[in-house]
Design a protein around this motif. Structure first.
Motif, PDB file in Angstrom:
ATOM      1  N   ASP A 107       0.810  -1.215   0.000  1.00 39.23           N
ATOM      2  CA  ASP A 107       0.000   0.000   0.000  1.00 39.23           C
ATOM      3  C   ASP A 107       0.843   1.264   0.000  1.00 39.23           C
ATOM      4  N   SER A 108       2.135   1.104  -0.299  1.00 41.96           N
ATOM      5  CA  SER A 108       3.035   2.255  -0.256  1.00 41.96           C
ATOM      6  C   SER A 108       2.966   3.049  -1.551  1.00 41.96           C
ATOM      7  N   ASN A 109       3.010   4.372  -1.405  1.00 39.91           N
ATOM      8  CA  ASN A 109       3.040   5.241  -2.579  1.00 39.91           C
ATOM      9  C   ASN A 109       4.392   5.929  -2.734  1.00 39.91           C
ATOM     10  N   HIS A 110       5.360   5.566  -1.884  1.00 36.25           N
ATOM     11  CA  HIS A 110       6.622   6.294  -1.924  1.00 36.25           C
ATOM     12  C   HIS A 110       7.626   5.691  -2.892  1.00 36.25           C
ATOM     13  N   VAL A 111       7.296   4.574  -3.523  1.00 38.39           N
ATOM     14  CA  VAL A 111       8.133   3.998  -4.585  1.00 38.39           C
ATOM     15  C   VAL A 111       7.214   3.497  -5.694  1.00 38.39           C
ATOM     16  N   ARG A 112       7.403   4.006  -6.901  1.00 42.26           N
ATOM     17  CA  ARG A 112       6.591   3.577  -8.051  1.00 42.26           C
ATOM     18  C   ARG A 112       7.507   3.304  -9.232  1.00 42.26           C
ATOM     19  N   LYS A 113       7.238   2.248  -9.964  1.00 40.15           N
ATOM     20  CA  LYS A 113       7.943   2.012 -11.223  1.00 40.15           C
ATOM     21  C   LYS A 113       7.436   3.002 -12.264  1.00 40.15           C
ATOM     22  N   ILE A 114       8.323   3.455 -13.125  1.00 46.39           N
ATOM     23  CA  ILE A 114       7.925   4.385 -14.176  1.00 46.39           C
ATOM     24  C   ILE A 114       8.468   3.900 -15.515  1.00 46.39           C
ATOM     25  N   ASP A 115       7.763   4.298 -16.566  1.00 38.84           N
ATOM     26  CA  ASP A 115       8.134   3.918 -17.930  1.00 38.84           C
ATOM     27  C   ASP A 115       8.925   5.060 -18.563  1.00 38.84           C
ATOM     28  N   VAL A 116      10.188   4.825 -18.841  1.00 39.47           N
ATOM     29  CA  VAL A 116      11.028   5.877 -19.429  1.00 39.47           C
ATOM     30  C   VAL A 116      11.336   5.585 -20.894  1.00 39.47           C
ATOM     31  N   SER A 117      10.508   4.760 -21.523  1.00 38.31           N
ATOM     32  CA  SER A 117      10.740   4.431 -22.926  1.00 38.31           C
ATOM     33  C   SER A 117      10.327   5.562 -23.856  1.00 38.31           C
TER      34      SER A 117
END
Length: 337
Positions: A107-117
Motif C-alpha cells: 500500500d506504499s506510494n513512496h516507490v513507483r515504477k515508471i516507464d522511461v521508454s
C-alpha cells in the motif's frame, strides 16, 4: 559509500547554505524486502521550506540531523524485493542523497515504477510528476474550468503554473499568466501558448498590478490558480467575477517567514468566491489517472516542459535557495549522476 545532505539547523527567516550539512555513510547490506536505489535526479520544491520550521504545517516538519526530504527518480541497483528487480526505474521519496534504501509495501506510494521508454525520467519529477499532478488536480477537481472562461495563474513559468495554463488552454479557456521578468513572460506566451502574461516585477504593488490585469481581462477573472500569495493575490482577488473559484496550492511569497496577509478580504465576499487550499499528497487516489494522462501528453508533445538543472549533490543548497528567490526557470532539478 552514500553522500547525503542533513538538515542541520532551522533558518533564521532566510534559508542559507549553513542550514545543511554534508554527511557520508557506509551502506550496509540490504535486508529481505528491501531495495537500494541509485538516485539520478533530485526534485527541489518550495514545500521543503515550509517543513524547515517548527510552525504548524500540513505535514510533519523536517527533523534536525535527518536527510533532507525530497522526491527523486533513479535506478534499482540492488533488490531483495519480489516486485522490483535490478534495472527498474522508479520514482520515490529518496531525499537529498545519492542512494536510497527502502522497503516498499503493497500500500506504499513512496516507490513507483515508471516507464522511461517515451519520456525522460526527469519529467516524472516535473510535468508528469508531483508538480504536474498538483496542477491537474487543482484545475480539474477544484476550479473545473469551462470553455470561454478567463483563468489567471501565478508563477506561470514554473513547474506547476506552466502545466495549469496549458491544460486550461486545452479546455478552451482564456489564460493569463503572471511571472517574473520579460524572458519568462515571453516563454509563457510564445512557447506555452498562454494568451497574455504579466511581468509582476513591472508592477510593484497590488493597485498597479490589478490595473494591468483589468486591461487584459476587462470582463473579469473566473478562476485563479494561486502559487504565490502576497500582493499578487490581492490584485487578482480585486478582479474576480461573481462565483469565481480559487485553488491555492502554494504561497511562495511567505516561505521566507514573512507574513502575507490578504489586504482586502472584502473582495472575496463581493465575488462570493470559493477559495480552496489543497495538498496533493491528500489525494493519492487520483495519481495513477493524472500521471498516465500527463505522461501521455508529454510523449505526444502537447504538454511542454522546461527544466533548470544544477549538477552534483553539492549544488543542491544553492539551487534550493535560488528556487525560493525565483531564479529557476521551469522545474528545478539536481542531476546526481
Amino acid at each position: 559509500m552514500n553522500r547525503q545532505y542533513l538538515f542541520d539547523h532551522y533558518p533564521n527567516v532566510v534559508v542559507t547554505s549553513e542550514c545543511f550539512k554534508l554527511h557520508d555513510e557506509i551502506i550496509s547490506q540490504i535486508d529481505e524486502g528491501e531495495i537500494l536505489v541509485r538516485n539520478h535526479y533530485l526534485s527541489l520544491d518550495p514545500y521543503m521550506r515550509g517543513r524547515m520550521s517548527k510552525a504548524k504545517n500540513y505535514a510533519a516538519g523536517q527533523e534536525l540531523n535527518t536527510v533532507m526530504q525530497g522526491g527523486t527518480v533513479g535506478e534499482v541497483v540492488e533488490s531483495k524485493h519480489a516486485d522490483f528487480k535490478v534495472g527498474d526505474t522508479v520514482i520515490c521519496t529518496g531525499g537529498w542523497q545519492l542512494y536510497y534504501r527502502t522497503a516498499p509495501t503493497m500500500d506504499s506510494n513512496h516507490v513507483r515504477k515508471i516507464d522511461v521508454s517515451r519520456i525522460p525520467m526527469s519529467v516524472y519529477l516535473g510535468a508528469a510528476g508531483m508538480p504536474g499532478i498538483t496542477a491537474w488536480y487543482g484545475l480539474n477537481k477544484i476550479i473545473k474550468p469551462q470553455s470561454g472562461e478567463t483563468l489567471v495563474v501565478s508563477a506561470a513559468s514554473g513547474a506547476v503554473g506552466s502545466v495549469v495554463g496549458q491544460l486550461a488552454k486545452q479546455k478552451g479557456c482564456r489564460v493569463i499568466g503572471i511571472a517574473g521578468g520579460p524572458e519568462k513572460c515571453e516563454y509563457v506566451v510564445e512557447t506555452l501558448g498562454f494568451d497574455d502574461c504579466i511581468d509582476y516585477k513591472a508592477y510593484p504593488d497590488a493597485e498597479t498590478l490589478s490595473h494591468e490585469l483589468r486591461q487584459l481581462a476587462p470582463n473579469g477573472v473566473d478562476a485563479y490558480y494561486e502559487n504565490v500569495g502576497g500582493y499578487i493575490m490581492d490584485a487578482v482577488l480585486d478582479n474576480l467575477n461573481a462565483f469565481a473559484r480559487v485553488a491555492i496550492c502554494g504561497l511562495i511569497a511567505g516561505y521566507d517567514g514573512r507574513a502575507i496577509p490578504i489586504s482586502n478580504p472584502r473582495a472575496i465576499l463581493v465575488a462570493r468566491a470559493s477559495i480552496t487550499g489543497f495538498i496533493i499528497s491528500d489525494h493519492m487516489d487520483i495519481w495513477p489517472q493524472a500521471l498516465a494522462e500527463l505522461a501521455e501528453a508529454v510523449a505526444k508533445g502537447v504538454l511542454i516542459f522546461r527544466e533548470s538543472v544544477s549538477v552534483g549533490l553539492e549544488s543542491a543548497p544553492d539551487a534550493f535557495i535560488g528556487l525560493l528567490q525565483g531564479h529557476n526557470f521551469g522545474k528545478q532539478l539536481v542531476k546526481l549522476i
